[in-house]
Design an enzyme around this catalytic site. Structure first.
Site, mmCIF file in Angstrom:
data_model
loop_
_atom_site.group_PDB
_atom_site.id
_atom_site.type_symbol
_atom_site.label_atom_id
_atom_site.label_comp_id
_atom_site.label_asym_id
_atom_site.label_seq_id
_atom_site.Cartn_x
_atom_site.Cartn_y
_atom_site.Cartn_z
ATOM 1 N N LYS B 43 -21.515 -67.518 65.876
ATOM 2 C CA LYS B 43 -20.849 -66.628 64.922
ATOM 3 C C LYS B 43 -19.320 -66.773 64.984
ATOM 4 C CE LYS B 43 -24.713 -64.412 63.654
ATOM 5 N NZ LYS B 43 -25.240 -63.105 64.035
ATOM 6 N N GLU B 209 -29.700 -40.228 92.226
ATOM 7 C CA GLU B 209 -31.062 -39.926 91.795
ATOM 8 C C GLU B 209 -32.036 -40.605 92.746
ATOM 9 O OE1 GLU B 209 -30.657 -41.506 87.815
ATOM 10 O OE2 GLU B 209 -31.686 -43.346 88.339
ATOM 11 N N HIS B 247 -35.421 -44.733 84.465
ATOM 12 C CA HIS B 247 -34.636 -45.856 84.972
ATOM 13 C C HIS B 247 -35.523 -46.770 85.821
ATOM 14 C CE1 HIS B 247 -30.659 -43.390 84.752
ATOM 15 N NE2 HIS B 247 -30.876 -44.052 83.636
#
Lengths: 383, 289
Positions: B43, B209, B247
């Site tokens: 591109k 977490e 996740h």
């Protein structure tokens, strides 16, 4: 994706890792047929993807085919740790001289694969690591150079193996690395690796977990994936089709949110206030109204759900779209299940307006909303 | 000061012509981030929101001065894009892409380490130094400049906490999403080391977490040598073992990765661990007053 023992052993066979002679059976008749064809004592092993199968009675031995029929009909259709047994592996019973351990997995802190060997096989390796750390031999694999034969030999030597045993076990460890590389495994494990009385080294068990994110380059697992989907309940299946992260839990408060961390924290808040979440559902980042609609349909189709708590924090996700999805799902399902919505962030005002016009209250604080959802669930449980 | 990115950061966007790449290029430009070029193979010659597009990173860097990259390339091609960025001499690469295979991440993280390149992510919202540079997909308006450093494994939960902090009057020096994957570039300990050396940062908020032992490792480091106050929230206290909670990295496997173990390790290291996200700003008020 976890493979069943028999599937992992089929892959082991491709790599010439010795495995016990055996076949898979879905009926007691087939199990007997297999046992007869082997004409020696066999092990009948339930094929389930849960740990501690042996202790739970999922591995049984039989000296005669009649006994095989009895064991197979007991195991097939029974449940081991809540999972239904659909297949049993009938294989030759090994005459065990000693049990060893070999495995390769991912070490998250080291950011590398790690090869693990131990002369204490046949027991939970995490237990060995805690109680006899000196019996665990680890080697971190160089991410660019890979794992080499000499490294495998050095590890196996440390296990105390010599002569032919050393060569055979090192060769197996090497092949496990090939499997990790070729199949994008996150874990490959032989526990126990058995030395038989007649001097063979054989993988008595096999565990293999493939990295889900690498499945795009492993079309060979397409069929396995399909069979895995058969194990899901209809809600889990629908979520997986829509690409929604959904985990079903035991409680009665349905949970939907955007972002894994936020949804986990939402479950935690609900529990903190004395409620029980029915599920984890993450609609992901930048979800459109259709995604929210599908999410709510899935959560509401769980008969245990008495109230749904929707927690949206709009960043790249638009609150107005989430509101639209909620309204559309509610109209479609015509549910009476109360909704507690917490919504802040991008286009919050627009989202709130849509919901409030439909008679749904919107809260600003996730803690307050969690409290409200728990109160409602308790009132409904009491009524 | 701040860490990793500031008003001198000049970045390229790899995968700039895709939906996400183009959308977030616009938002980053609006925030004031210096996006000097984009790359999408095939591109070259196009423009996206006024940013020139090149076929290769080397070509982009021959025309523009840049030290960082943000990657929106789809997972199957992400490792290649990271290696291309490292090879071209970039210093910092933020990998937004989710679902990159572990094998690829292990390799790209290793190559980055050998070349002294910082990787943020994968599967990260990115990094922001409020008022100077946003190299990521987080909503810029919820952040305000100030003395709090944030390190997090999640996206929206970070926004939840950051916007609470901003409302309570606690601005941020830098907010870093380290990523939700099992294998990541910069981890908690490395980010803490950076904040230790940043004079602007007076306290750190750590958002962890379930899964892995990165929080335990962070606790060990904090106990031994980190002198600034730390508050923490750990998500996933109610997560069942063996299930991936959204996740790729959020999974309790065997005995490792429970929230309880992380909370205990952090508390033992003197970290203020809170039960509710909202309590972080209350804790900071206590600590910093």
């Amino acid at each position: 994706m976890r493979l069943y023992e028999y599937q992992a052993k089929n892959i082991f066979r491709e790599y010439q890792i010795p495995v016990p002679e055996g076949q898979i059976a879905e009926t007691p008749e087939k199990a007997v047929e297999i046992a007869k064809s082997m004409s020696r004592p066999v092990a009948v092993k339930a094929q389930v993807l849960v740990g501690g199968r042996g202790k739970a009675g999922g591995i049984r031995f039989a000296n005669i085919p009649e006994k095989v029929a009895e064991i197979a009909s007991q195991l097939l259709g029974s449940k081991i740790k809540g999972v239904e047994v659909r297949k049993v592996l009938v294989e030759e019973k090994l005459e065990i001289e000693r049990e060893l351990y070999l495995g390769i997995t991912v070490d998250r802190s080291a950011r590398k694969y790690v090869a693990i060997a131990s002369s204490r096989g046949g027991v939970d390796i995490e237990e060995v690591a805690e109680e006899h750390p000196e019996e665990i031999i680890k080697h971190y694999i160089d991410p660019l150079l890979g794992f080499h034969s000499f490294e495998a030999r050095e590890m196996v030597k440390k296990m105390g193996l010599r002569g032919r045993d050393l060569i055979l076990a090192a060769d197996i460890l090497n092949k496990l690395w090939k499997i990790v590389e070729d199949y994008d495994a996150e874990l490959v494990e032989i526990n126990p690796l058995v030395k038989t009385r007649d001097g063979k080294i054989i993988a008595a068990d096999a565990r293999l977990i493939i990295d889900d994110n690498a499945l795009f380059r492993h079309s060979e697992f397409k069929e396995v994936l399909k069979s895995e989907k058969r194990e899901l309940n209809e809600r889990e299946l629908k979520a997986s089709e829509r690409g929604l992260a959904y985990v079903e839990l035991e409680g009665d408060i349905g949970i939907i949110g955007n972002g894994a961390g936020l949804v986990m924290a939402t479950l935690d808040m609900v529990s903190l206030y004395g409620g029980k979440p029915a599920n984890f559902l993450d609609v992901g980042g930048g979800a459109d109204p259709e995604r929210m609609e599908a999410a709510l349909e899935i959560v509401l189709s769980n008969p245990r759900v008495k109230v749904v708590f929707i927690n949206i924090l709009g960043g790249i996700t638009r609150c107005d779209w989430m509101a639209k999805g909620i309204i559309e799902a509610r109209e479609k399902i015509k549910t009476r299940v109360p909704l507690v919505v917490r919504m802040v962030g991008t286009l919050e005002e627009e989202g709130k307006k849509i919901l409030e016009e439909a008679g749904i209250d919107v809260l600003d604080s996730m803690e307050e909303a969690a409290k409200r959802a728990v109160e409602i669930s308790k009132q409904l449980a009491g009524s | 000061m701040a860490i990793l990115v500031n008003n001198k950061t000049k970045a390229i966007v790899q995968g700039i012509t895709g939906t996400q790449g183009s959308f977030h290029t616009k938002l980053m430009l609006e925030y004031g981030t210096k996006i000097v070029a984009g790359v999408t193979p095939g591109k070259g010659g196009q423009e996206v929101h006024g940013v020139p597009v090149y076929d290769t990173v080397k070509e982009a860097l021959s025309e523009h001065d840049a030290n960082a990259s943000i990657i929106f390339v789809p997972a199957p091609f992400a490792k290649d894009a990271v290696l291309e960025g490292i090879n071209a001499g970039l210093e910092l690469i933020v990998v937004i892409t989710e679902h990159i295979p572990i094998k690829d991440t292990i390799q790209m993280v290793e190559v980055a380490k050998r070349n002294n390149v910082n990787i943020v992510g994968p599967n990260t919202p990115g990094v922001i130094t409020p008022g100077e540079c946003k190299l990521g997909i987080m909503p810029g308006h919820i952040f305000k400049r100030g003395p709090i450093g944030i390190i997090s494994r999640s996206g929206t939960l970070t926004y939840e906490i950051a916007s609470n902090l901003t409302k309570a009057g606690f601005g941020q020096s830098t907010c870093l999403g380290i990523g939700g994957d099992p294998i990541i570039g910069i981890n908690f300990v490395e980010a803490l080391e950076m904040f230790a050396n940043d004079h602007e940062t007076k306290a750190v908020v750590l958002i962890g977490e379930i899964g892995g032992d990165a929080e335990e490792k962070a606790a060990e480091y904090i106990r031994k040598e980190f002198n600034k106050p730390v508050t923490a929230f750990i998500a996933g206290k109610t997560a069942p073992p063996g299930k991936r909670m959204g996740h790729a990295g959020a999974i309790i496997s065997g005995r490792t990765g429970t929230a309880q173990s992380k909370v205990k390790a952090l508390k033992d290291a003197g970290v203020h661990v809170v039960d509710r996200p909202r309590e972080i700003s209350e804790k900071l008020k206590e600590i910093l007053s």
